[in-house]
Design an enzyme around this catalytic site. Structure first.
Site, short mmCIF file in Angstrom:
data_model
loop_
_atom_site.label_atom_id
_atom_site.label_comp_id
_atom_site.label_asym_id
_atom_site.label_seq_id
_atom_site.Cartn_x
_atom_site.Cartn_y
_atom_site.Cartn_z
N ASN A 7 0.88 -1.17 0.00
CA ASN A 7 0.00 0.00 0.00
C ASN A 7 0.91 1.22 0.00
O ASN A 7 1.48 1.59 1.02
CB ASN A 7 -0.89 -0.04 1.26
N LYS A 14 3.45 0.70 3.00
CA LYS A 14 3.06 -0.30 4.00
C LYS A 14 3.09 -1.65 3.31
O LYS A 14 2.68 -1.75 2.14
CB LYS A 14 1.63 -0.05 4.48
N ARG A 91 -2.66 -2.05 -3.36
CA ARG A 91 -3.87 -1.26 -3.13
C ARG A 91 -3.80 -0.04 -4.05
O ARG A 91 -2.80 0.68 -4.05
CB ARG A 91 -3.91 -0.80 -1.68
N HIS A 180 -13.06 2.85 0.37
CA HIS A 180 -13.04 1.78 1.38
C HIS A 180 -13.71 0.51 0.85
O HIS A 180 -14.18 -0.32 1.63
CB HIS A 180 -13.80 2.17 2.68
N GLY A 212 -10.70 8.15 8.05
CA GLY A 212 -11.74 8.34 7.04
C GLY A 212 -12.90 7.45 7.43
O GLY A 212 -12.70 6.43 8.09
N ARG A 241 -12.21 15.65 8.02
CA ARG A 241 -13.01 15.99 6.83
C ARG A 241 -14.45 16.32 7.25
O ARG A 241 -14.98 15.67 8.15
CB ARG A 241 -13.05 14.84 5.84
N GLU A 334 -14.16 -0.51 15.62
CA GLU A 334 -13.68 -1.71 16.32
C GLU A 334 -13.37 -1.44 17.78
O GLU A 334 -13.44 -2.34 18.61
CB GLU A 334 -12.39 -2.23 15.64
N GLU A 384 -8.21 -5.41 4.98
CA GLU A 384 -8.09 -5.09 3.54
C GLU A 384 -6.92 -5.84 2.91
O GLU A 384 -7.01 -6.27 1.75
CB GLU A 384 -7.92 -3.58 3.37
P1 AMP Z 1 -8.04 3.88 11.38
O1 AMP Z 1 -8.02 4.97 10.33
O2 AMP Z 1 -8.91 2.72 11.00
O3 AMP Z 1 -6.67 3.47 11.83
O4 AMP Z 1 -8.74 4.52 12.67
C1 AMP Z 1 -8.19 5.62 13.36
C2 AMP Z 1 -9.23 6.14 14.35
O5 AMP Z 1 -9.54 5.11 15.30
C3 AMP Z 1 -8.74 7.35 15.17
O6 AMP Z 1 -9.75 8.35 15.23
C4 AMP Z 1 -8.52 6.75 16.54
O7 AMP Z 1 -8.74 7.68 17.55
C5 AMP Z 1 -9.61 5.70 16.58
N1 AMP Z 1 -9.37 4.77 17.69
C6 AMP Z 1 -8.37 3.86 17.82
N2 AMP Z 1 -8.46 3.25 19.02
C7 AMP Z 1 -9.53 3.78 19.66
C8 AMP Z 1 -10.14 3.58 20.94
N3 AMP Z 1 -9.64 2.71 21.80
N4 AMP Z 1 -11.25 4.32 21.23
C9 AMP Z 1 -11.74 5.22 20.36
N5 AMP Z 1 -11.21 5.46 19.15
C10 AMP Z 1 -10.12 4.76 18.80
#
Ligand code: AMP
Length: 403
Positions: A7, A14, A91, A180, A212, A241, A334, A384
């Site tokens: 990626n 990555k 990707r 996505h 995102g 955003r 998650e 992904e």
């Molecule tokens: P991603 O782009 O999928 O890596 O997601 C990043 C987002 O997940 C960021 O806004 C992080 O703050 C959020 N995030 C990760 N761990 C937690 C958590 N334990 N509680 C709330 N948000 C989280």
């Protein structure tokens, strides 16, 4: 077969190396700050500790070269020889209207990815650089492109067309594409498996909530609508955003703040969303902490975020003519029981309830459906890279067997 998944961003790469015998990850890592004298390669062989290497890496070809050296490194490596890598999966952000599924890369495909640069000006050039860099490091190894937009190509015209002069669609391909897609596709398949139901007849709403964020309405395993549009700016409120706004806000703000097009672009993409409203951060962890400590602006930022997810779920329940399951995925989906609880609390009209104890979990696949819920609610960590590896294996195996 070992499949190398890449990626590539403008200054980062990555990677994950998969052993497709059992779909296990042998190693993964990241090269950051490509183009500088202090680029960082962080490499993690599965089950062993990470190694960090700082060096001058001026382009993607050198970056991928160093990753390959790491993969065969006597101490940190996971394979004996580069020739064990039989295919590379990339990707690619934007496949425009051309790519409805993943494809084996050849010169026409590279030209078509280049043609999509106006639609994905930030990502497609870097994705293409990654393809060329992989080709020069491991010539002759087949490469596959997996597009973020492809899964959404099943949207019907009434869902993907903007109510703008039709000539803009014909002349400049202005329409909704969605992003996505690889994540939503993984969720669609995994949710059907987890619910032990065939995709046929299953009506899913997949909520990918990361930095995102997008929602997809999926019927019979196919996307019928999604919240992102021509670019990833449309739809839900995100970390930085804005998501959906009245388009007239753009002219109004440009006029009254005397902004250029680039400045307005940056305002909407980098200074809006959770960050813009709260003034604190675009990171949900910091927003949640501020909400809990009583910060009013963080509270309203969180309320908008959660409200807009619910509005999309309501709209997609209509688009799908009912909903069997709602799935939460990506960083926030998650890991935030708080957000999931707030969203689901507001979905009583759909008969949604969740089990608070089961919801109290992070980063794991779990069915959080309440006992009396009419709709299943699942948390599924997205993957992904695995989708890219699976597509790559399938396409390369078919090409090898002459299909
Ligand atoms: P991603 O782009 O999928 O890596 O997601 C990043 C987002 O997940 C960021 O806004 C992080 O703050 C959020 N995030 C990760 N761990 C937690 C958590 N334990 N509680 C709330 N948000 C989280």
């Amino acid at each position: 077969m070992k499949v190398f998944v890449l990626n590539c961003g403008s200054s980062s790469v990555k990677y994950q190396l998969f052993n497709m015998e059992d779909e296990s990850v042998m190693a993964k890592g990241l090269v950051e700050r490509i183009g500088s004298d202090d680029a960082i390669l962080t490499h993690t062989p599965t089950g062993r500790s990470s190694v960090k290497q700082v060096s001058s890496i001026l382009d993607h070809t050198t970056a991928i070269g160093q990753v390959l050296e790491m993969l065969v490194h006597p101490e940190h490596g996971v394979i004996r020889d580069i020739s064990e890598i039989r295919a590379v999966g990339h990707r690619v952000l934007h496949g425009g209207p051309t790519f409805t599924q993943s494809v084996l890369i050849n010169s026409e495909v590279k030209d078509a990815i280049r043609d999509c640069i106006p639609l994905g000006p930030l990502h497609n050039p870097a994705n293409l650089m990654g393809i060329l860099a992989a080709e020069s490091n491991i010539p002759g190894v087949p490469q596959v492109a997996v597009f973020d937009t492809a899964f959404h190509q099943t949207m019907p015209k009434h869902a993907f067309l903007y109510p703008l002069p039709y000539v803009l669609y014909e002349r400049h391909k202005v329409r909704r594409y969605g992003f996505h897609g690889t994540s939503h596709r993984y969720i669609a398949r995994r949710a059907a498996e987890a619910l032990n139901r065939p995709s046929k007849g299953l009506r899913l709403i997949s909520c990918h909530l990361g930095n995102g964020a997008s929602v997809a309405a999926i019927k019979d395993g196919k996307c019928i609508d999604t919240s992102m549009g021509l670019t990833p700016l449309e739809g839900l409120m995100m970390g930085t955003r804005s998501g959906d706004i009245d388009p007239a806000v753009v002219f109004y703000v440009m006029k009254h703040e005397n902004l250029t097009i680039d400045e307005m672009d940056s305002l909407l993409n980098k200074h809006s969303g959770l960050l813009g409203v709260s003034g604190i951060s675009g990171d949900m962890r910091e927003i949640e902490a501020a909400v809990k400590s009583g910060d009013e602006r963080a509270k309203v930022a969180f309320d908008i975020y959660e409200y807009r997810i619910r509005k999309y779920i309501g709209a997609y329940a209509v688009a799908l003519d009912g909903v069997d399951a709602i799935v939460f995925t990506a960083g926030i989906g998650e890991n935030s029981p708080f957000l999931r609880q707030r969203v689901c609390e507001g979905l009583g009209f759909l008969g949604v309830t969740i089990d608070p104890e089961k919801n109290n979990s992070r980063g794991k696949e779990v069915n959080i459906t309440g006992e009396d819920s009419k709709v299943k609610v699942l948390v599924i960590p997205t993957n992904e890279e695995l989708v890219i590896a699976r597509d790559t294996l399938e396409i390369v195996s078919a090409a090898n067997s002459g299909n």
